[in-house]
Design a protein around this motif. Sequence first.
Motif, short mmCIF file in Angstrom:
data_model
loop_
_atom_site.label_atom_id
_atom_site.label_comp_id
_atom_site.label_asym_id
_atom_site.label_seq_id
_atom_site.Cartn_x
_atom_site.Cartn_y
_atom_site.Cartn_z
N ASP A 39 0.86 -1.19 0.00
CA ASP A 39 0.00 0.00 0.00
C ASP A 39 0.89 1.24 0.00
OD1 ASP A 39 -1.54 2.25 0.86
OD2 ASP A 39 -3.09 0.87 1.54
N LEU A 40 0.79 2.04 -1.04
CA LEU A 40 1.66 3.21 -1.19
C LEU A 40 1.53 4.17 -0.02
CD1 LEU A 40 3.64 4.96 -2.83
CD2 LEU A 40 1.66 5.93 -4.03
N TYR A 41 0.30 4.44 0.43
CA TYR A 41 0.09 5.41 1.51
C TYR A 41 0.66 4.87 2.83
CZ TYR A 41 -2.97 7.63 -1.87
OH TYR A 41 -3.46 8.23 -3.00
N GLU A 42 0.50 3.58 3.07
CA GLU A 42 1.07 2.99 4.28
C GLU A 42 2.60 3.05 4.24
OE1 GLU A 42 1.10 -1.24 6.78
OE2 GLU A 42 0.01 -1.08 4.87
N ILE A 43 3.18 2.78 3.07
CA ILE A 43 4.64 2.84 2.92
C ILE A 43 5.14 4.24 3.18
CG2 ILE A 43 6.52 2.65 1.24
CD1 ILE A 43 4.88 0.38 -0.08
N GLN A 44 4.47 5.23 2.60
CA GLN A 44 4.90 6.62 2.79
C GLN A 44 4.77 7.04 4.25
OE1 GLN A 44 2.36 8.51 -0.13
NE2 GLN A 44 3.95 8.47 -1.70
#
Length: 794
Positions: A39-44
Motif C-alpha cells: 500500500d503506497l500510503y502505508e509505505i509513505q
Amino acid sequence: MNPKALKTLEYNKIIDKLTEFAGSALAKEMCRNLQPSTDLYEIQALQKETSDALSRIYQKGAVSFRGVRDIRGSIKRLEIGAIIGINELLSICSLLDVCSKVKAYSRNDRDPDFEDSLEAMFQALQPLTPVSSEIRRCIASEEELNDDASPALFKIRRSMRQINDKVHAQLQTMVNGSARTYLQDAVVTMRNGRYCIPVKAEHRGQIPGMIHDQSSTGSTLFVEPMAVIKLNNDLRELELKEEKEIEMILATLSARCGEETEALRDDLDLLTKLDFIFARAQLSRSMNGTQPDFNEEGRILIKKGRHPLLDKKKVVPIDIQLGKDFELLIITGPNTGGKTVSLKTVGLFTLMGQAGLHIPAFDHSELSVFHEVFADIGDEQSIEQSLSTFSAHMTNTVSILKEADDRSLVLFDELGAGTDPTEGAALAIAILSNLHRRGSRVMATTHYSELKVFALSTPGVENGCCEFDVETLRPTYRLLIGVPGKSNAFAISQKLGLSQDIIEEAKTHLTKQDEDFEDLLADLEQKRVTIEQERDQINSYKEEIRELKQRLESKQEKLDLSRDKILREANEQARNILQEAKDYADTTIRNFQKYGKAAGVSAKDMEKERGKLREKMSTVDKKLSAKNAAPKKSHKQLTAKDLHIGDSIKVLSLNLKGTVSTLPDAKGNLFVQMGILRSQVNIRDLEKLDDTVITGGNFSKTGSGKIKMSKSASVSTEINLLGKTVDEAIMELDKYLDDAYIAHLPSVRIVHGKGTGALRKGVHNYLRRQKHVKSYRLGEFGEGDAGVTIVEFK
C-alpha cells in the motif's frame, strides 16, 4: 511477498539487525514480524515516521526504551479486580518511568509549534506520575516493601525488631553462660521459623524447651528454650500481621493501578510502537540511510546505492535505473564482477523500502511499489553446473512465470545457464520476452552474447555491464547502464601467459559476425572511457570556475562594504563639523542679541565676538576642505551688480544654501539668510544659484515678492527618522522644517515609526514649541498610522 524471495535476498538478516536496536521485548517482536507492504500510503507513512525519528536522533540523540515490560497479563488481572504481586507492580512502575523519560525527551528544548508524525504519539503518553511515585514509595525491591509503606506496617516491623532483639539477647545469654557446656556449638539458629539453639543429645534434659529438629546423625537437637517460646509466639503473630498488612498494601496499589488500566494499555502500545519506529531510525543511522521516493509506475532510480550487508568501507556504490526508458535490464560481465550484488541490491532495497526502512543510498533515490518480488539467485556460479542445478533453476523460473505480472519485479541470476549454450540462450530470450510482454520489471545477469544482441535490438530492453579492468585483471564493481559487457577471455588468457599462437588459433574458430560484434563492443568501451575522462575534466573545470566566481563575489562584497563604510564615516564627520559650526553660530547670535539689549556694551566687544565667529567659520571651512577628497568646482567671481535681494546663493565655506538679505557694502560684505541663521559673509564666498523665479499678482516685483522654485524642488515632503536617537532626529528635523517652511510647503510627513514610542514623543515635544507649526497629528489609515506625523505650517 513470497517467503522464498525474502530468504534469497537476505531480508531476514536486515530484520535481525533491526531487532538489535529495539529496547523492549514487544518492540523486538514487532521488528521480527515486519513485512513489506504493498500500500503506497502505508509505505509513505512508515517512511515518514522513520525519517522523523531519525531527525530527532540527529538533533537530540537516541532515546532508550529499555524498561518497557510486557504488562498485558497484569492489566487483564487488574481489570477483574485481582491483586497483583510486587514484581508486576514494579513492571508497571518501570513502564511509567520510561513513559516519563520519553515524554520529557519529546518536549525538551523543542519549538512549541513543532509537529511531525510522531508528535501526536508523544503527546498521548500518560506518565501517571502519582501512581509510579506511590509504587516506588511503598516497594523497596522485588522481595520487600518499605517500612513506611503504611503506618501499621511501620509499627508491626518496629515491634518485630524489638522482640527479635529480646530473643537474641536471652539466647546469647544462654549460649555464653552456664548452658554452654550442653551445646554442640555456641550459635543461635532458626528451625521452622523459630529461634533455637543446638543442644547435644545426651544433655537433652538440661535445657528445657521444645525440640524442632535434629541433625542427620541424631547427635544434635535443635531446642527452642522455654524462656523464649512466648517471645517466639509473639514474633510469629507479628509476622502474620505483617503478611496481612502487606497484602492490604498490595491490594491498595493494585486498586490504584486498576483505575488506570486504559491509560496503562495505551502507554504500553505507544511506547512499543515508538520503540519500533526509533529502532528503524537507528538502523538507518547505522548504515547512513536515506528516505527513498516511491512511485507506482515501476520506476527505479538508485543513486550510489550500497548493499547494506557488505562492509560500507569497502563496498563500491552503484547507480541503477529501471522502468523509465527501459523495463528490462540485461547485465553481463565476468564472474565476481558484482552482477549478483547488483541484483540483490535492487531486490533488497525494494523490500526494505516497502517495509518502511531507509536504504543506504543518496537522497531522493526512487523505488516503485511492487506487489511481488521474485528472485532466482543461486550461489553456484561455476561453469561445471550439473543438470540438477539447471533443473532447480528452471523449476523456480516456471513458478515465477505462473505468477508474475505488471506489478512484479523479477530478478534472474545467470538465466539459462547449466545447459547447452545455444539452447540456454534461446530459452533465456524466450523467457525474458514473455515477461517483457507482461510488463514486469526484470533484471537478469548472463554470459550469453545472444542476450546482448537481444537487448540491442529490442525496444524497452537495455544492456548493462559490470566494469572489468583488463590491465589489473580485477573488476571495478561499477555497474554501467547502456553498455554491453565485452568478453575478455582472450585478453585475460594473454595476461595470464597463454601462448599467442594458441590465442590466434582460437580466434580463427570465431565467426566473422562474432569478431565484428566483439570489435564493436571494444570500440564502444573505448569511447565510453574517453567520454568519462572528458566529463571528469569538464566537471573539474566547472568546479574551478565556481571557486573563482565565489572568490570574485567575496572580493566584490568586501569592496562594497569598505566603500559603504568610508562613505558613512565621511558623512558622519561632515555632519559633525556642520553641527559644530551651527552650534557656534547659534551661540554667537544669542550673544549679539544679548549685547544689543544690554546697556553699556561697546561696539568693540561686539566686533570681537564677530571676529571669533569669522575665525570659527574659517576653521570649519578648512576642515571641510580637508575632508572633501573631490576637487571643488570653479565658480564665477560675483560682483555687487550680480546680486539682488532675494537671490538664491550658496555660502561656499559653510556649504549651505540661502537667500540674499542685503546688498554688498563697499568691502563686499552682505547679510545672507540660511534657514534660521542670518549671517554676514563676503561676496567672494558666494556662488549664485540658477533659480526659476515666479512673481505673483499679489506680490510686488521686489525681492520680497519672489517665490523660489529651487527650494521647493529640492526639499522633500517627507523626512525619515527611523533608526536615529531622539537627539539626532531633533537636530535633523530642525533643519528640515526650516527648509520646508522657507520653500512654502503646506504640510510635511515625518516618519518616526512605532517602536517604543520614544522617538514619536520626542518629535511631538519639539513640534509643540515651534511657532511656525500650525498643527500636527498622527497619520491615518493609508498614511502610515501611528508610525508617521503630519505637520501643517502657518
